[in-house]
Design a protein around this motif. Structure first.
Motif, PDB file in Angstrom:
ATOM      1  N   SER A 340       0.824  -1.212   0.000  1.00  0.00           N
ATOM      2  CA  SER A 340       0.000   0.000   0.000  1.00  0.00           C
ATOM      3  C   SER A 340       0.857   1.260   0.000  1.00  0.00           C
ATOM      4  N   ILE A 341       2.081   1.154   0.518  1.00  0.00           N
ATOM      5  CA  ILE A 341       3.008   2.285   0.492  1.00  0.00           C
ATOM      6  C   ILE A 341       3.631   2.423  -0.885  1.00  0.00           C
ATOM      7  N   ASN A 342       4.014   1.305  -1.465  1.00  0.00           N
ATOM      8  CA  ASN A 342       4.636   1.306  -2.788  1.00  0.00           C
ATOM      9  C   ASN A 342       4.232   0.022  -3.506  1.00  0.00           C
ATOM     10  N   PRO A 343       3.376   0.138  -4.529  1.00  0.00           N
ATOM     11  CA  PRO A 343       2.880  -1.061  -5.213  1.00  0.00           C
ATOM     12  C   PRO A 343       3.936  -1.811  -6.008  1.00  0.00           C
ATOM     13  N   VAL A 344       5.163  -1.263  -6.098  1.00  0.00           N
ATOM     14  CA  VAL A 344       6.250  -2.029  -6.734  1.00  0.00           C
ATOM     15  C   VAL A 344       6.487  -3.318  -5.969  1.00  0.00           C
ATOM     16  N   GLN A 346       5.184  -6.458  -4.700  1.00  0.00           N
ATOM     17  CA  GLN A 346       4.017  -7.248  -5.086  1.00  0.00           C
ATOM     18  C   GLN A 346       3.270  -7.819  -3.887  1.00  0.00           C
ATOM     19  N   TRP A 347       4.010  -7.990  -2.784  1.00  0.00           N
ATOM     20  CA  TRP A 347       3.406  -8.606  -1.603  1.00  0.00           C
ATOM     21  C   TRP A 347       3.789  -7.791  -0.371  1.00  0.00           C
ATOM     22  N   ASN A 348       3.022  -7.965   0.680  1.00  0.00           N
ATOM     23  CA  ASN A 348       3.379  -7.382   1.967  1.00  0.00           C
ATOM     24  C   ASN A 348       4.495  -8.196   2.617  1.00  0.00           C
ATOM     25  N   GLY A 349       5.127  -7.587   3.618  1.00  0.00           N
ATOM     26  CA  GLY A 349       6.176  -8.269   4.350  1.00  0.00           C
ATOM     27  C   GLY A 349       5.632  -9.341   5.283  1.00  0.00           C
ATOM     28  N   LEU A 350       6.550 -10.105   5.858  1.00  0.00           N
ATOM     29  CA  LEU A 350       6.193 -11.231   6.716  1.00  0.00           C
ATOM     30  C   LEU A 350       5.331 -10.804   7.904  1.00  0.00           C
ATOM     31  N   PHE A 351       5.630  -9.641   8.495  1.00  0.00           N
ATOM     32  CA  PHE A 351       4.871  -9.187   9.651  1.00  0.00           C
ATOM     33  C   PHE A 351       3.499  -8.639   9.273  1.00  0.00           C
ATOM     34  N   PHE A 352       3.221  -8.554   7.990  1.00  0.00           N
ATOM     35  CA  PHE A 352       1.903  -8.103   7.544  1.00  0.00           C
ATOM     36  C   PHE A 352       1.170  -9.216   6.804  1.00  0.00           C
ATOM     37  N   GLY A 353       1.555 -10.467   7.071  1.00  0.00           N
ATOM     38  CA  GLY A 353       0.747 -11.594   6.662  1.00  0.00           C
ATOM     39  C   GLY A 353       1.140 -12.332   5.405  1.00  0.00           C
ATOM     40  N   ASP A 354       2.305 -12.045   4.812  1.00  0.00           N
ATOM     41  CA  ASP A 354       2.690 -12.748   3.594  1.00  0.00           C
ATOM     42  C   ASP A 354       4.136 -13.218   3.702  1.00  0.00           C
ATOM     43  N   THR A 355       4.426 -14.344   3.089  1.00  0.00           N
ATOM     44  CA  THR A 355       5.782 -14.898   3.144  1.00  0.00           C
ATOM     45  C   THR A 355       6.559 -14.713   1.844  1.00  0.00           C
TER      46      THR A 355
END
Length: 418
Positions: A340-344, A346-355
């Motif tokens: 959401s900060i930078n759509p470059v 593709q995924w959120n970080g580990l602490f935001f629910g994605d690996t």
């Protein structure tokens, strides 16, 4: 795509400030060395400005950001050699609101400072001719391919989904790891591990550090390539992480030594800047605080314990600060990034629910470490076979200012160099 004059002004000013960081790095490094090697240290940083610029214009930009050669995502072709097709008025494939030539000039500033960081590991014992040739070959075999893999269209590392906002892999990991390998092959300074090496001018070190700190806002903020909210995010993260790292280092010193030092505080600020660089345009402000606070104990451990344990002479701690700081920054980006900060991203970080991003970041860090180490080892071993890369013991004792440049930083000084 419309050229935006505000964005052009912002990136032009950022380019100038980032260029100024390299002379600042020279002062930062020169203050840490012995008096008799101050000129050589400054010169070893300064020549990178000229050499990297000419090489970048001739073929470096094209190899880094030109069309992918061979479809492997490792190196660009020479279609943009001598800035062919790089317009000073029209946008290119890497920017939408600034001219392609301005993007190339801004990226040049990164190319200049990276080998300048690296040479700090070799301070005090490498022939100037050898270090000149080493940097030229290193740019071709290490920097340009890594820049293309991470940032170039069709780049291999970018294809993994890994992100690097302003150079954690390309600049800090490459220079730090390369510095480690090169200093091991070159060998230690005379008396290393037996006698102390005292900085000769801490105010010079401090002045250089402040120049780096100011320039780093443009280093990270300018990487947004526009005067927009992403630039604000990057600058905010930069100042938060560097400040947290400085305070963290001061806390470590106060606990272990009961006193805090100016060199320690400034070192903490610099490694905080290193750590936030890859994620500055991807992570929220709160994450920047955590990234900065944690990088100091990590780097402190490597500088004071690991370096002593293994006995490598990384003279100005290029690996301990930039290599380790860059590795932590790359991993931390995989922990805290938000698309959401930078759509470059593709995924959120580990602490935001994605690996997925975290795995991609680990892979990118490993590739950068291994590639830089292997290529630097090859360069140094070949140079060592074909030419003398190290000064004689007599020249080292005399000091490289006199033996390599016939100059003295303090010609009126007649005391004993410590």
């Amino acid at each position: 795509m419309m050229i935006n004059s505000g964005d052009v002004a912002f990136v032009l000013i950022s380019s100038m400030l980032v260029f100024f960081m390299t002379p600042g790095l020279g002062l930062f490094y020169a203050g840490m060395v012995r008096r008799k090697n101050a000129i050589n240290t400054l010169m070893s940083v300064l020549f990178c400005c000229g050499l990297a610029t000419v090489m970048w214009f001739a073929f470096g930009y094209s190899m880094s950001f030109g069309e992918d050669a061979g479809g492997l995502g490792v190196i660009g072709n020479l279609s943009n050699a001598f800035f062919n097709g790089v317009s000073a008025t029209d946008a290119g494939p890497y920017s939408t609101s600034i001219p392609a030539a301005l993007f190339a000039i801004f990226q040049l500033m990164f190319c200049i400072i990276t080998p300048a960081i690296l040479v700090g590991a070799l301070s005090g014992r490498m022939k100037f001719k050898a270090i000149f040739i080493f940097v030229a070959v290193w740019l071709i075999l290490v920097y340009y391919p890594l820049a293309h893999m991470v940032w170039g269209v069709g780049g291999f590392i970018a294809g993994l989904g890994a992100v690097d906002f302003a150079g954690g892999n390309v600049i800090h990991i490459s220079s730090g790891v390369s510095g480690l390998v090169a200093c091991i092959i070159l060998g230690s300074r005379k008396g290393f591990g037996i006698q102390a090496y005292h900085p000769h001018n801490i105010p010079m070190f401090f002045t250089g550090g402040l120049i780096l700190w100011v320039g780093w806002f443009a280093f990270n903020g300018g990487s947004a390539l526009a005067a927009n909210g992403l630039a604000v995010q990057a600058v905010g993260n930069t100042v938060i992480a560097s400040s947290a790292a400085m305070l963290s280092w001061m806390l470590i010193e106060s606990i272990l030594y009961k006193k805090v030092t100016l060199m320690g505080a400034m070192t903490g600020a610099i490694i905080g800047l290193v750590a936030i660089t890859p994620g500055s345009g991807y992570v929220p402000f709160g994450a920047a605080l955590v990234i900065g606070a944690l990088v100091s104990p990590i780097c402190f451990f490597f500088i004071t314990k690991v370096k002593q344990k293994f006995g490598y002479d990384d003279a100005l701690d290029a690996f301990g600060c930039h290599g380790i700081g860059g590795i932590w920054g790359g991993i931390a980006t995989g922990l805290f990034a938000q698309s959401s900060i930078n759509p470059v991203a593709q995924w959120n970080g580990l602490f935001f629910g994605d690996t997925k991003l975290f795995v991609a970041q680990i892979m990118a860090v490993c590739i950068s470490v291994v590639y830089s180490a292997v290529m630097t080892g090859i360069i140094m071993l070949v140079l060592k076979k074909v030419m003398a890369i190290r000064v004689s013991p007599e020249e080292e004792a005399l000091g490289l200012d006199i033996s390599e440049h016939s100059e003295s930083a303090y010609p009126a000084f007649s005391g004993i160099d410590q």
